[in-house]
Write a protein that holds these residues in place. Structure first.
Motif, mmCIF file in Angstrom:
data_model
loop_
_atom_site.group_PDB
_atom_site.id
_atom_site.type_symbol
_atom_site.label_atom_id
_atom_site.label_comp_id
_atom_site.label_asym_id
_atom_site.label_seq_id
_atom_site.Cartn_x
_atom_site.Cartn_y
_atom_site.Cartn_z
ATOM 1 N N PRO A 1 51.905 38.797 81.808
ATOM 2 C CA PRO A 1 50.483 38.771 82.193
ATOM 3 C C PRO A 1 49.734 40.015 81.738
ATOM 4 N N GLY A 2 50.378 41.187 81.808
ATOM 5 C CA GLY A 2 49.742 42.415 81.347
ATOM 6 C C GLY A 2 49.494 42.404 79.850
ATOM 7 N N TYR A 3 50.480 41.909 79.080
ATOM 8 C CA TYR A 3 50.295 41.780 77.636
ATOM 9 C C TYR A 3 49.110 40.864 77.334
ATOM 10 N N LEU A 4 49.048 39.739 78.043
ATOM 11 C CA LEU A 4 47.966 38.776 77.808
ATOM 12 C C LEU A 4 46.601 39.391 78.107
ATOM 13 N N SER A 5 46.516 40.117 79.211
ATOM 14 C CA SER A 5 45.249 40.752 79.556
ATOM 15 C C SER A 5 44.842 41.768 78.496
ATOM 16 N N TYR A 6 45.827 42.501 77.981
ATOM 17 C CA TYR A 6 45.532 43.553 77.006
ATOM 18 C C TYR A 6 45.033 42.964 75.693
ATOM 19 N N VAL A 7 45.705 41.929 75.188
ATOM 20 C CA VAL A 7 45.346 41.405 73.860
ATOM 21 C C VAL A 7 44.134 40.493 73.897
ATOM 22 N N THR A 8 43.754 40.016 75.072
ATOM 23 C CA THR A 8 42.577 39.155 75.175
ATOM 24 C C THR A 8 41.364 39.885 75.718
ATOM 25 N N GLY A 9 41.606 41.002 76.424
ATOM 26 C CA GLY A 9 40.502 41.703 77.067
ATOM 27 C C GLY A 9 40.059 41.032 78.346
ATOM 28 N N LEU B 1 43.991 32.130 72.794
ATOM 29 C CA LEU B 1 44.690 31.707 71.589
ATOM 30 C C LEU B 1 44.538 32.744 70.481
ATOM 31 N N ALA B 2 43.326 33.232 70.289
ATOM 32 C CA ALA B 2 43.084 34.233 69.249
ATOM 33 C C ALA B 2 43.840 35.519 69.543
ATOM 34 N N GLY B 3 43.787 35.977 70.781
ATOM 35 C CA GLY B 3 44.442 37.234 71.139
ATOM 36 C C GLY B 3 45.948 37.174 70.996
ATOM 37 N N THR B 4 46.558 36.094 71.489
ATOM 38 C CA THR B 4 48.011 35.988 71.417
ATOM 39 C C THR B 4 48.487 35.812 69.980
ATOM 40 N N GLY C 1 41.716 44.146 73.718
ATOM 41 C CA GLY C 1 40.832 43.106 73.211
ATOM 42 C C GLY C 1 41.324 42.551 71.888
ATOM 43 N N LEU C 2 40.547 41.656 71.318
ATOM 44 C CA LEU C 2 40.957 40.963 70.106
ATOM 45 C C LEU C 2 41.115 41.905 68.914
ATOM 46 N N ILE C 3 40.253 42.893 68.790
ATOM 47 C CA ILE C 3 40.327 43.797 67.647
ATOM 48 C C ILE C 3 41.629 44.599 67.666
ATOM 49 N N GLY C 4 42.028 45.028 68.843
ATOM 50 C CA GLY C 4 43.240 45.830 68.946
ATOM 51 C C GLY C 4 44.516 45.015 69.059
ATOM 52 N N PRO D 1 56.220 31.564 73.112
ATOM 53 C CA PRO D 1 56.083 31.537 74.578
ATOM 54 C C PRO D 1 54.889 32.340 75.077
ATOM 55 N N PHE D 2 54.533 33.439 74.380
ATOM 56 C CA PHE D 2 53.333 34.180 74.752
ATOM 57 C C PHE D 2 52.097 33.284 74.637
ATOM 58 N N VAL D 3 52.016 32.542 73.538
ATOM 59 C CA VAL D 3 50.862 31.667 73.305
ATOM 60 C C VAL D 3 50.801 30.565 74.358
ATOM 61 N N VAL D 4 51.941 29.902 74.578
ATOM 62 C CA VAL D 4 51.992 28.804 75.543
ATOM 63 C C VAL D 4 51.690 29.309 76.953
#
Length: 254
Positions: free
Chosen positions: A39-47, A68-71, A138-141, A191-194
């Motif tokens: 969940p922390g990874y998801l929050s970080y890559v999606t913002g 989807l874009a972030g993962t 976020g998406l850029i990072g 699995p991250f994406v799903v």
């Protein structure tokens, strides 16, 4: 019957090798070093905050698009690093071809060590080494964060990844090494994406898996040790010959 594991890794059934690499990636994701942090990874890559990921209302399409874009960007980041590493290891393997059997034994012993480390039996390999300077969330990072993730060492990713890189070294083939690395990344990344797209529905499932994560590490550790022993002894040749005779490998080799 004299076929060695090195010959199997170099020209054996690709489907079997890819399946093992993908399984290694999945084991890494389900391990206690990664799954609880998902969940922390998801929050970080999606913002997005955890409450936004878990929300049942709002603009679902927009949120899922961002997830989807972030993962995918995160997965692309570590896939790039892992595939480049596999290509490098395959190049090393080509130069060491004249020492085929010693390299095979050395890689096998190293994978056995990785398996013991995965089981928590090698204290020095239980430390985490992470790059401390992180990109903006976020998406850029996200792709940069994926690369940072790949360049770090965690006791649940390093051993399984090391085994796949060992297989890449033994193969000595760039295309085969690339395929193995991509399979590992799919096992770890999908699995991250799903999980991101079905956060609410899968949260309970992943909670159950997290409670039993010790079994994941035990199975993964035993799997690595068996692969390592097979490399050292060449005992896998009989199985591969049976596999080829039963299923056929004419369409599975590179």
């Amino acid at each position: 019957m004299g076929e060695t594991f090195a010959e199997i890794a170099r020209g054996g059934p690709l489907l079997l090798a890819l399946s093992l690499a993908a399984l290694a990636g999945l084991v890494s994701f389900l391990s206690p070093c990664i799954l609880p942090l998902a969940p922390g990874y998801l929050s970080y890559v999606t913002g997005l905050a955890g409450s936004d990921l878990d929300a049942a209302d709002g603009d679902t399409v927009r949120r899922n698009g961002r997830v989807l874009a972030g993962t995918l960007l995160f997965v692309a980041g570590f896939t790039l690093v892992f595939t480049l590493t596999a290509i490098l290891m395959a190049s090393v393997g080509r130069y060491l071809f004249v020492y085929q059997r010693p390299v095979e034994i050395g890689v096998g012993l190293l994978i056995v060590l990785f398996g013991l480390a995965f089981l928590g039996l090698v204290p020095g390999m239980q430390r985490e080494i992470r790059v401390r300077r992180l990109p903006e969330a976020g998406l850029i990072g996200a792709p940069v964060f994926g690369a940072v993730f790949a360049l770090s060492w965690t006791p649940c990713v390093g051993p399984t990844l090391g085994a796949v890189m060992g297989m890449a070294t033994i193969s000595g083939q760039t295309d085969r090494a690339l395929a193995l690395a991509v399979a590992y990344c799919l096992g770890l990344g999908l699995p991250f994406v799903v999980f991101g797209l079905a956060f609410r529905r899968l949260l309970g499932v992943f909670t159950v898996i997290r409670r039993n994560s010790r079994w994941v590490t035990r199975v993964g550790g035993v799997m690595l040790i068996l692969v390592g022993v097979a490399l050292v002894t060449g005992a896998w040749s009989s199985f591969i010959i049976w596999f080829q005779a039963t299923i056929g490998s004419g369409e599975m080799g590179i």
